[in-house]
Enzyme design. Sequence first.
Site, PDB file in Angstrom:
ATOM      1  N   CYS A   1       0.822  -1.216   0.000  1.00 21.99           N
ATOM      2  CA  CYS A   1       0.000   0.000   0.000  1.00 21.99           C
ATOM      3  C   CYS A   1       0.853   1.262   0.000  1.00 21.99           C
ATOM      4  O   CYS A   1       0.310   2.367  -0.068  1.00 21.99           O
ATOM      5  CB  CYS A   1      -0.956  -0.018   1.183  1.00 21.99           C
ATOM      6  SG  CYS A   1      -1.995  -1.490   1.158  1.00 21.99           S
TER       7      CYS A   1
ATOM      8  N   SER B   1     -10.763   0.537   5.808  1.00 20.67           N
ATOM      9  CA  SER B   1     -10.812   1.420   4.651  1.00 20.67           C
ATOM     10  C   SER B   1     -11.555   0.713   3.520  1.00 20.67           C
ATOM     11  O   SER B   1     -11.888  -0.459   3.612  1.00 20.67           O
ATOM     12  CB  SER B   1      -9.407   1.814   4.224  1.00 20.67           C
ATOM     13  OG  SER B   1      -8.639   0.665   3.982  1.00 20.67           O
TER      14      SER B   1
ATOM     15  N   HIS C   1      -9.410   3.791  -0.777  1.00 18.15           N
ATOM     16  CA  HIS C   1      -8.045   3.264  -0.703  1.00 18.15           C
ATOM     17  C   HIS C   1      -7.733   2.376  -1.904  1.00 18.15           C
ATOM     18  O   HIS C   1      -7.625   1.167  -1.770  1.00 18.15           O
ATOM     19  CB  HIS C   1      -7.883   2.502   0.624  1.00 18.15           C
ATOM     20  CG  HIS C   1      -6.507   1.997   0.910  1.00 18.15           C
ATOM     21  ND1 HIS C   1      -5.358   2.590   0.407  1.00 18.15           N
ATOM     22  CD2 HIS C   1      -6.092   0.945   1.663  1.00 18.15           C
ATOM     23  CE1 HIS C   1      -4.297   1.909   0.844  1.00 18.15           C
ATOM     24  NE2 HIS C   1      -4.717   0.905   1.595  1.00 18.15           N
TER      25      HIS C   1
ATOM     26  N   ILE D   1     -12.511  -0.589  -0.462  1.00 16.65           N
ATOM     27  CA  ILE D   1     -11.940  -1.209  -1.664  1.00 16.65           C
ATOM     28  C   ILE D   1     -12.332  -0.298  -2.825  1.00 16.65           C
ATOM     29  O   ILE D   1     -13.524  -0.148  -3.112  1.00 16.65           O
ATOM     30  CB  ILE D   1     -12.489  -2.638  -1.847  1.00 16.65           C
ATOM     31  CG1 ILE D   1     -11.997  -3.541  -0.711  1.00 16.65           C
ATOM     32  CG2 ILE D   1     -12.104  -3.196  -3.218  1.00 16.65           C
ATOM     33  CD1 ILE D   1     -12.690  -4.899  -0.654  1.00 16.65           C
TER      34      ILE D   1
END
Lengths: 68, 386
Positions: free
Chosen positions: B85, B209, B334, B211
């Site tokens: 990430c 968070s 995210h 998708i």
Amino acid sequence: MKSGLVYTETVVHAAPEQFVADAPYQLAIVSLEDGGRLTVRVDGERVAIGDRVEFVEDRNGISFFRKA
Amino acid sequence: MRPVAIIGIGKTAFGAFPDRDLRSLAVEAGEKCLADAHVSPSQVEAYYLGNFAGPSFVGQNHLAPYIAGAMGITGVPATRFEAACASSGSAFYHAVSSVAAGLNDIVLVAGVEKMTSQTTPKVTEILAGAGDTCGEVRAGATFPALFAMIARRHMYQYGTTRDMLASVAVKNHENGAKNPLAHMRKVITMEQALKGKPISEPLTVFDCSLISDGAAAVLIVPFERASEFTDKPVKVLGVAQTSDYVALDQKDDITTFRAVAAAAQKAYKMAGVTAQDIQFAEVHDCFTIAEIIAIEDLGFVKKGDGGPYELAGCTRLTGPLPINTSGGLKSKGHPVGATGVGQLCDLVLQLRGEAGERQLAKHSLGLAQNLGGSGATAVVTILGVA
């Protein structure tokens, strides 16, 4: 036989594709008596941080522990 | 080493876009960024792309020249960076290195991820590939599970509560509702956050968070050339990337991300500032607990004080230290490979005074913190108005 103390744990509800059938299942990071830590599955009764756990068996490459 | 400036930003909306492919998202962000900086594709000397799992999510490899070519950028280095990430945070760090060293002058840095074409269990499995697939992942760990175990330990050691976690989600949704590019533009209540569907105990769906699909880009040049392109240059005052073990069970203390603490110290030193000088920050709230740990590791509060600080409202837009004015990963979304550069775009909006309803009164020094995996990569960037 391997044993140790639960360092942390969680119960997984949203599983990855290959483990969807197992959910919910408990995972724990165990601080082993012989040193080091291991991420394991918990068999049977749910455990909490600080609980003593012992090795049960390996299934499909996954180590299962249970409350001692 | 030459000082570096950001002279352009470009972002797509973050969300679920079934009709958009990965390339078109990245091209949109890149073209918006070039337009913002009044730079043509032929002037771009290098293309740095952050992307975590395009090959797994959409089956496309060789992504950097694939996207650069679609923008008319050829004949230059075009390279993909993968650091889970923190992929585009890492791309930015390496792009700045190249400009600072004098190898290139005009460099486009982007991040992209296209996630929503897969089912949630499949996405969960692909994301788990950022963990140790021979250890924790084989045992059944997901990323929510790893951060749930971090949360449990943080609660045990510091008395952090479910209310404190939920307050992070409520605050980030409050900010995201004001962000026109956010994925989930709605406010939520404490009660909703606390009663969400369990994902991995103690985390509910409101601790996680989103998708998302999306892309973001920034254009950097040597600071000495910034005035050729813009009268609002933003200076890269400090940037650092550090690493740690991938597996959570190899880390001595999982209530801290020592890679973040180390990157922060390096970035503060480079910028010549301290944590107390930072006016606002975009931090990597992949899970609510991660924001609490981030503000501790960045030195904004003492270890263990992150939860009470959040619950007291100190990180809201009106608080002494606004955190994630964009809505964060929680509400803004995210798209993992786009997140690091997306955070920088959001800092630049604040620094330029263009954040609309979310604009802060004090906006001359901001920090972004981008995290890969359960802390194996960390990138910390400090930006300021020139």
